[in-house]
Write an enzyme that holds these catalytic residues in place. Structure first.
Site, short mmCIF file in Angstrom:
data_model
loop_
_atom_site.label_atom_id
_atom_site.label_comp_id
_atom_site.label_asym_id
_atom_site.label_seq_id
_atom_site.Cartn_x
_atom_site.Cartn_y
_atom_site.Cartn_z
N HIS A 18 -3.75 -6.85 4.53
CA HIS A 18 -3.21 -5.65 4.95
C HIS A 18 -3.25 -5.33 6.21
O HIS A 18 -2.52 -4.93 7.07
CB HIS A 18 -3.51 -4.48 3.95
CG HIS A 18 -3.21 -4.49 2.53
ND1 HIS A 18 -4.21 -4.39 1.64
CD2 HIS A 18 -2.08 -4.73 1.84
CE1 HIS A 18 -3.47 -4.74 0.56
NE2 HIS A 18 -2.31 -4.78 0.70
N LYS A 42 0.80 2.95 -12.44
CA LYS A 42 -0.51 2.45 -12.41
C LYS A 42 -1.48 3.14 -12.47
O LYS A 42 -1.80 4.25 -12.01
CB LYS A 42 -0.41 1.78 -11.03
CG LYS A 42 0.55 0.50 -10.80
CD LYS A 42 0.00 -0.12 -9.42
CE LYS A 42 1.18 -1.47 -9.14
NZ LYS A 42 0.88 -2.05 -7.87
N ARG A 91 3.57 -12.70 1.08
CA ARG A 91 2.37 -13.72 1.13
C ARG A 91 2.95 -15.14 0.71
O ARG A 91 2.61 -16.13 1.20
CB ARG A 91 1.44 -13.36 0.18
CG ARG A 91 0.36 -12.39 0.45
CD ARG A 91 -0.57 -12.13 -0.51
NE ARG A 91 0.59 -11.43 -1.92
CZ ARG A 91 0.07 -10.58 -2.65
NH1 ARG A 91 -1.29 -10.27 -2.70
NH2 ARG A 91 0.73 -10.53 -3.77
N SER A 129 -5.38 -7.07 -3.39
CA SER A 129 -6.33 -6.23 -3.84
C SER A 129 -6.65 -6.60 -5.25
O SER A 129 -7.95 -6.33 -5.73
CB SER A 129 -5.76 -4.84 -4.01
OG SER A 129 -5.29 -4.48 -2.77
#
Length: 163
Positions: A18, A42, A91, A129
């Site tokens: 990040h 979440k 990514r 993460s």
């Protein structure tokens, strides 16, 4: 008129991947707002306030970066910030499908908004993460994956959980 970009995400926690995107975005845009999303779908590991604090410490040498948080639709937040560009890191090809859908709906909701996709540095292409939290849960070394402030906070959180 200054170019303002918003880099939204959960950042639960912020990783060096990040930070790479934040730093590189700061070279492209005059002002970058890193916006921590209050995501009702979440259950975060860190509170929004904790994530904001860690991001502030990790980016405190980046003069054109602002850390904030928001609720609701990103396009509404963009209007509030007078920003027209969303920054998203990619990514792998698997990220692109989701990100393309998100960019398309944001553009449908506000045709003035553009999404700027930035490929992650290869050294962080595996990093997320979720992976960081999984590694830290087993008390493995996460230095090099996250900023020092995050490493310390992960150690504290998992030490408290393991008591």
């Amino acid at each position: 008129m200054a170019s303002i970009a918003v880099y939204p995400g959960s950042f639960d926690p912020v990783t060096n991947g990040h930070l790479d995107i934040i730093e590189r975005s700061g070279k492209v845009f005059d002002h970058v707002v890193v916006a921590v999303l209050h995501n009702r779908s979440k259950t975060p590991f860190f509170s929004v306030d904790e994530r904001v604090a860690m991001l502030e410490e990790a980016t405190n040498t980046m003069g054109n970066v602002e850390i904030d948080s928001f609720h609701g639709l990103l396009v509404d937040y963009m209007k509030e910030k007078e920003a027209r560009t969303i920054v998203r890191g990619l990514r792998a090809v698997s990220d692109f499908e989701y990100e393309m859908q998100a960019a398309s709906i944001n553009r449908k909701l506000n045709p003035d908004i553009e999404t700027f996709f930035m490929m992650t540095n290869n050294q962080y292409s595996y990093l997320s993460s979720s992976i960081v939290k999984e590694v830290a849960k087993y008390e493995a070394n996460v230095s090099g994956l996250v900023p020092t402030v995050v490493e310390k906070e992960l150690l504290k959180k998992f030490a408290n959980e393991n008591r």
